[in-house]
Design a protein around this motif. Structure first.
Motif, PDB file in Angstrom:
ATOM      1  N   VAL A 272       0.830  -1.209   0.000  1.00 56.08           N
ATOM      2  CA  VAL A 272       0.000   0.000   0.000  1.00 56.08           C
ATOM      3  C   VAL A 272       0.860   1.252   0.000  1.00 56.08           C
ATOM      4  O   VAL A 272       0.563   2.233  -0.689  1.00 56.08           O
ATOM      5  N   ILE A 273       1.953   1.230   0.748  1.00 55.02           N
ATOM      6  CA  ILE A 273       2.826   2.398   0.862  1.00 55.02           C
ATOM      7  C   ILE A 273       3.400   2.780  -0.502  1.00 55.02           C
ATOM      8  O   ILE A 273       3.530   3.964  -0.835  1.00 55.02           O
ATOM      9  N   VAL A 274       3.742   1.785  -1.316  1.00 56.38           N
ATOM     10  CA  VAL A 274       4.274   2.029  -2.656  1.00 56.38           C
ATOM     11  C   VAL A 274       3.170   2.552  -3.570  1.00 56.38           C
ATOM     12  O   VAL A 274       3.350   3.521  -4.313  1.00 56.38           O
ATOM     13  N   LYS A 275       2.008   1.918  -3.502  1.00 58.47           N
ATOM     14  CA  LYS A 275       0.881   2.319  -4.349  1.00 58.47           C
ATOM     15  C   LYS A 275       0.494   3.776  -4.086  1.00 58.47           C
ATOM     16  O   LYS A 275       0.264   4.555  -5.020  1.00 58.47           O
ATOM     17  N   LYS A 276       0.447   4.151  -2.815  1.00 56.81           N
ATOM     18  CA  LYS A 276       0.058   5.513  -2.451  1.00 56.81           C
ATOM     19  C   LYS A 276       1.093   6.530  -2.918  1.00 56.81           C
ATOM     20  O   LYS A 276       0.743   7.631  -3.362  1.00 56.81           O
ATOM     21  N   PHE A 277       2.374   6.174  -2.827  1.00 59.83           N
ATOM     22  CA  PHE A 277       3.410   7.115  -3.249  1.00 59.83           C
ATOM     23  C   PHE A 277       3.398   7.292  -4.767  1.00 59.83           C
ATOM     24  O   PHE A 277       3.615   8.396  -5.269  1.00 59.83           O
ATOM     25  N   ILE A 278       3.146   6.227  -5.491  1.00 58.46           N
ATOM     26  CA  ILE A 278       3.062   6.332  -6.957  1.00 58.46           C
ATOM     27  C   ILE A 278       1.897   7.232  -7.350  1.00 58.46           C
ATOM     28  O   ILE A 278       2.016   8.078  -8.249  1.00 58.46           O
ATOM     29  N   GLU A 279       0.761   7.079  -6.667  1.00 57.17           N
ATOM     30  CA  GLU A 279      -0.387   7.960  -6.930  1.00 57.17           C
ATOM     31  C   GLU A 279      -0.003   9.415  -6.643  1.00 57.17           C
ATOM     32  O   GLU A 279      -0.369  10.326  -7.394  1.00 57.17           O
ATOM     33  N   HIS A 280       0.723   9.613  -5.563  1.00 55.59           N
ATOM     34  CA  HIS A 280       1.164  10.955  -5.180  1.00 55.59           C
ATOM     35  C   HIS A 280       2.086  11.551  -6.242  1.00 55.59           C
ATOM     36  O   HIS A 280       1.936  12.719  -6.632  1.00 55.59           O
ATOM     37  N   MET A 281       3.008  10.748  -6.736  1.00 54.00           N
ATOM     38  CA  MET A 281       3.951  11.207  -7.751  1.00 54.00           C
ATOM     39  C   MET A 281       3.225  11.530  -9.053  1.00 54.00           C
ATOM     40  O   MET A 281       3.501  12.561  -9.693  1.00 54.00           O
ATOM     41  N   ARG A 282       2.291  10.697  -9.449  1.00 50.75           N
ATOM     42  CA  ARG A 282       1.610  10.912 -10.735  1.00 50.75           C
ATOM     43  C   ARG A 282       0.696  12.129 -10.686  1.00 50.75           C
ATOM     44  O   ARG A 282       0.446  12.767 -11.705  1.00 50.75           O
TER      45      ARG A 282
END
Length: 288
Positions: A272-282
């Motif tokens: 989840v931590i990776v998924k959320k950061f990718i959403e944040h970056m995009r």
């Protein structure tokens, strides 16, 4: 063997130097040497041998290093999965980042992400894009932010495209750029390639490089002093710097841009931590 031994072997293999390894582990050289001797006794064979430049590993030692790396990776997967079970988004996010991006953009991105998820910690490693590519290849980071496109077989997204600028203290005639003094700086080879490719299509003569410096910030300060011009990515520019800026364009008027990519192993999408950061970056990037 335990986790400490795995870390020692991995770092020693990277440094090939006992003194440097001891410094990075915050232990004394004698205590590190003592631990290595005990490890050799436990395994029953020599793992390293001294050379003129440092140390090298025996074939048995190299086999044990591979085991240590595998065990550290497995341990991190276990930790990540345990953190992933929690309803609260927490844990350590490991990021490999291209140096200029880390300097000019990453602090604000991490701050805004941390405001959303205060229990998340960050482990950030920086370097040129080729360094970051190695980090994602050996799974030493969850996510890589690179300034160059690589033939990555797993997940990757074009995150952002930014124009390049010719910067100077005062207005200059871009058509006569070879007659002006240029200030060069050390940077990722991919940026050099973009600039050189544009230059050779626009001008018959080479750039007149007056100075070469280690840092982009130093280069900008020299430009501000009127000592020459430079060609830089938009990422490093601020409005308050009051520099004369001209976008780098091809003869047909197309902007010359630099890409930012995000790359990671698809297995990490389960975190989840990776998924959320990718959403944040995009949501930050200008490529949808």
């Amino acid at each position: 063997m335990d986790q400490k031994d795995w870390k020692i072997l991995k770092l020693l293999y990277e440094e090939k130097n006992i003194t440097k390894t001891a410094e990075k582990l915050y232990v004394s050289q004698p205590s590190l040497s003592y631990r290595l001797k005990n490890l050799e006794k436990e395994i029953g064979t020599e793992l390293i041998f001294k050379t003129k430049t440092g140390i090298e590993f025996t074939s048995e030692g190299e086999y044990l290093v591979k085991y240590a790396k595998d065990m550290l990776q497995q341990l991190q997967v276990v930790k990540d999965n345990i953190n992933n079970m929690s309803e609260e988004i927490s844990g350590t996010l490991k990021i490999g980042v291209s140096s200029n991006f880390a300097q000019y953009v990453l602090p604000n991105l991490l701050k805004t992400f941390s405001n959303k998820y205060p229990e998340v910690r960050f482990n950030v490693r920086t370097g040129v894009s080729s360094d970051v590519y190695k980090m994602i290849n050996d799974s030493s980071v969850h996510i890589g932010i690179l300034r160059r496109d690589y033939q990555w077989q797993s997940r990757k997204y074009l995150l952002n495209q930014e124009p390049l600028y010719i910067i100077s203290q005062n207005e200059i005639n871009v058509q006569e750029l070879p007659s002006y003094k240029q200030i060069d700086y050390k940077t990722d080879s991919s940026l050099k390639e973009i600039i050189n490719r544009w230059w050779t299509t626009e001008f018959a003569s080479p750039a007149s490089i007056e100075m070469e410096v280690d840092r982009l910030d130093t280069c900008k300060e020299l430009v501000k002093s009127g000592l020459g011009y430079s060609i830089v990515p938009e990422i490093c520019l601020k409005e308050e710097e009051n520099l004369y800026k001209s976008k780098v364009e091809s003869k047909d008027g197309a902007l010359i841009k630099r890409d930012t990519w995000i790359m990671y192993n698809e297995d990490y999408e389960n975190l989840v931590i990776v998924k959320k950061f990718i959403e944040h970056m995009r949501s930050w990037g200008n490529i949808k």
